[in-house]
Design a protein around this motif. Structure first.
Motif, PDB file in Angstrom:
ATOM      1  N   UNK A  63       0.983  -1.549  -0.395  1.00 19.59           N
ATOM      2  CA  UNK A  63       0.415   0.231  -0.142  1.00 19.59           C
ATOM      3  C   UNK A  63       1.398   1.384   0.038  1.00 19.59           C
ATOM      4  N   UNK A  64       1.581   1.650   0.054  1.00 20.33           N
ATOM      5  CA  UNK A  64       2.731   1.992  -0.308  1.00 20.33           C
ATOM      6  C   UNK A  64       4.178   2.542  -1.144  1.00 20.33           C
ATOM      7  N   UNK A  65       4.490   3.272  -0.720  1.00 18.51           N
ATOM      8  CA  UNK A  65       5.274   3.485  -2.278  1.00 18.51           C
ATOM      9  C   UNK A  65       6.948   4.248  -1.873  1.00 18.51           C
ATOM     10  N   UNK A  66       7.674   4.240  -3.047  1.00 19.58           N
ATOM     11  CA  UNK A  66       9.143   4.312  -2.770  1.00 19.58           C
ATOM     12  C   UNK A  66      10.009   3.787  -1.327  1.00 19.58           C
ATOM     13  N   UNK A  67       9.206   2.158  -1.813  1.00 20.64           N
ATOM     14  CA  UNK A  67       9.574   1.281  -1.122  1.00 20.64           C
ATOM     15  C   UNK A  67      10.433  -0.411  -1.753  1.00 20.64           C
ATOM     16  N   UNK A  68      12.327  -0.722  -1.134  1.00 20.16           N
ATOM     17  CA  UNK A  68      12.211  -1.991  -1.655  1.00 20.16           C
ATOM     18  C   UNK A  68      12.138  -2.987  -0.548  1.00 20.16           C
ATOM     19  N   UNK A  69      11.641  -3.943  -1.362  1.00 12.20           N
ATOM     20  CA  UNK A  69      10.828  -5.056   0.239  1.00 12.20           C
ATOM     21  C   UNK A  69      11.445  -6.749  -0.610  1.00 12.20           C
ATOM     22  N   UNK A  70      12.075  -7.076   0.390  1.00 10.01           N
ATOM     23  CA  UNK A  70      12.877  -8.611   0.302  1.00 10.01           C
ATOM     24  C   UNK A  70      11.967  -9.323   0.755  1.00 10.01           C
ATOM     25  N   UNK A  71      11.717 -10.331  -0.220  1.00 10.84           N
ATOM     26  CA  UNK A  71      10.410 -11.344   0.291  1.00 10.84           C
ATOM     27  C   UNK A  71      10.806 -12.627   1.041  1.00 10.84           C
ATOM     28  N   UNK A  72      10.175 -13.384   1.394  1.00 15.48           N
ATOM     29  CA  UNK A  72      10.668 -14.854   1.851  1.00 15.48           C
ATOM     30  C   UNK A  72      10.658 -15.322   0.332  1.00 15.48           C
ATOM     31  N   UNK A  73      12.211 -16.368   0.486  1.00 20.71           N
ATOM     32  CA  UNK A  73      11.491 -17.154  -0.784  1.00 20.71           C
ATOM     33  C   UNK A  73      10.368 -18.264  -1.184  1.00 20.71           C
ATOM     34  N   UNK A  74       9.566 -18.193  -0.623  1.00 21.42           N
ATOM     35  CA  UNK A  74       8.394 -19.187  -0.918  1.00 21.42           C
ATOM     36  C   UNK A  74       7.180 -18.287  -1.523  1.00 21.42           C
ATOM     37  N   UNK A  75       7.236 -16.717  -0.648  1.00 18.22           N
ATOM     38  CA  UNK A  75       6.099 -16.394  -1.096  1.00 18.22           C
ATOM     39  C   UNK A  75       5.300 -16.070  -2.729  1.00 18.22           C
ATOM     40  N   UNK A  76       6.049 -16.844  -3.215  1.00 11.85           N
ATOM     41  CA  UNK A  76       5.612 -16.855  -5.215  1.00 11.85           C
ATOM     42  C   UNK A  76       4.532 -17.743  -4.853  1.00 11.85           C
ATOM     43  N   UNK A  77       4.729 -19.394  -3.460  1.00 11.11           N
ATOM     44  CA  UNK A  77       3.905 -20.215  -4.398  1.00 11.11           C
ATOM     45  C   UNK A  77       2.375 -19.872  -3.395  1.00 11.11           C
ATOM     46  N   UNK A  78       2.432 -18.501  -3.259  1.00 14.80           N
ATOM     47  CA  UNK A  78       1.334 -18.258  -3.264  1.00 14.80           C
ATOM     48  C   UNK A  78       0.236 -17.509  -4.403  1.00 14.80           C
ATOM     49  N   UNK A  79      -0.240 -17.425  -4.599  1.00 15.45           N
ATOM     50  CA  UNK A  79      -0.478 -16.895  -5.285  1.00 15.45           C
ATOM     51  C   UNK A  79      -1.637 -15.505  -5.687  1.00 15.45           C
ATOM     52  N   UNK A  80      -2.274 -15.059  -4.280  1.00 12.59           N
ATOM     53  CA  UNK A  80      -2.854 -13.939  -4.079  1.00 12.59           C
ATOM     54  C   UNK A  80      -1.531 -13.156  -3.933  1.00 12.59           C
ATOM     55  N   UNK A  81      -0.550 -13.284  -3.537  1.00  9.22           N
ATOM     56  CA  UNK A  81       0.827 -12.510  -3.380  1.00  9.22           C
ATOM     57  C   UNK A  81       1.020 -12.138  -4.260  1.00  9.22           C
ATOM     58  N   UNK A  82       0.916 -12.782  -5.523  1.00  8.78           N
ATOM     59  CA  UNK A  82       1.138 -12.130  -6.826  1.00  8.78           C
ATOM     60  C   UNK A  82       0.255 -10.785  -7.680  1.00  8.78           C
ATOM     61  N   UNK A  83      -0.598 -10.141  -7.076  1.00 11.69           N
ATOM     62  CA  UNK A  83      -1.530  -9.026  -6.531  1.00 11.69           C
ATOM     63  C   UNK A  83      -1.415  -7.771  -6.801  1.00 11.69           C
ATOM     64  N   UNK A  84      -0.042  -8.315  -5.378  1.00  7.92           N
ATOM     65  CA  UNK A  84       0.359  -7.678  -4.380  1.00  7.92           C
ATOM     66  C   UNK A  84       2.549  -6.710  -5.294  1.00  7.92           C
TER      67      UNK A  84
END
Length: 187
Positions: free
Chosen positions: A77-98
């Motif tokens: 919801x914020x801007x101007x961020x660099x976000x390091x995600x967990x390695x498995x974040x891509x396994x949940x389809x809903x996360x791709x919308x974010x």
């Protein structure tokens, strides 16, 4: 016009396997761009009041994945961020919308680099027990096709330092933005 100007506040989301260097590279990218840096695992630990291994041990992976999605939703919801995600974040389809709210960067480290970096790391719940190298190989195989959906792929070699990876990442993001701008002009 600088890359920061061309980004226009768009977030960068770093994906890739554990040990690929998302946290260290993300911090360097944020500093260069004048962005804020967040590591989803660190945010989860702070919010839950316990470590990732403890969350896995006491509540299970499914609860961890729910927390991960909640944190990602809030950060996106914020801007101007660099976000390091967990390695498995891509396994949940809903996360791709974010993730698609920004530019998704895959730090693509080969298996031998990951093995060298993760050897003896007791803080990785999915690699606990005997034969962690086979578990790592299996996870990489399962996730690789998901990682290929990233906007930018940055190959990571054993000899690369954080500054080199960050510089290559910025160059590839800049190239991506410029090519999208050029194709928009042509259409």
């Amino acid at each position: 016009m600088t890359l920061t100007d061309r980004l226009n506040g768009i977030n960068l989301y770093l994906i890739g396997m554990m040990g690929a260097g998302k946290s260290s590279t993300g911090a360097a990218l944020a500093q260069t761009l004048g962005y804020q840096f967040f590591d989803t695992d660190a945010v989860i630990e702070a919010a839950a009041g316990q470590s990732i291994p403890d969350i896995f041990a006491t509540q299970g992976e499914a609860v961890f994945r729910q927390l991960e999605t909640k944190v990602l939703a809030e950060l996106s919801a914020y801007r101007r961020l660099v976000i390091a995600t967990g390695g498995g974040i891509v396994t949940q389809q809903i996360n791709w919308s974010y993730l698609h709210h920004g530019i998704v960067v895959w730090l693509d480290a080969p298996l031998d680099v990951l093995q060298a970096r993760l050897a003896g790391d007791a803080g990785r719940p999915l690699l606990q027990g005997q034969d962690w190298e086979t578990k790592l190989t299996t996870l990489l195989t399962q996730r690789q096709r998901l990682y290929t959906q990233a906007d930018v792929q940055v190959r990571v070699a054993a000899e690369d330092d954080v500054e080199a990876i960050a510089a290559r990442t910025l160059a590839l993001i800049d190239q991506r933005i410029r090519s999208e701008a050029d194709s928009a002009v042509l259409n």
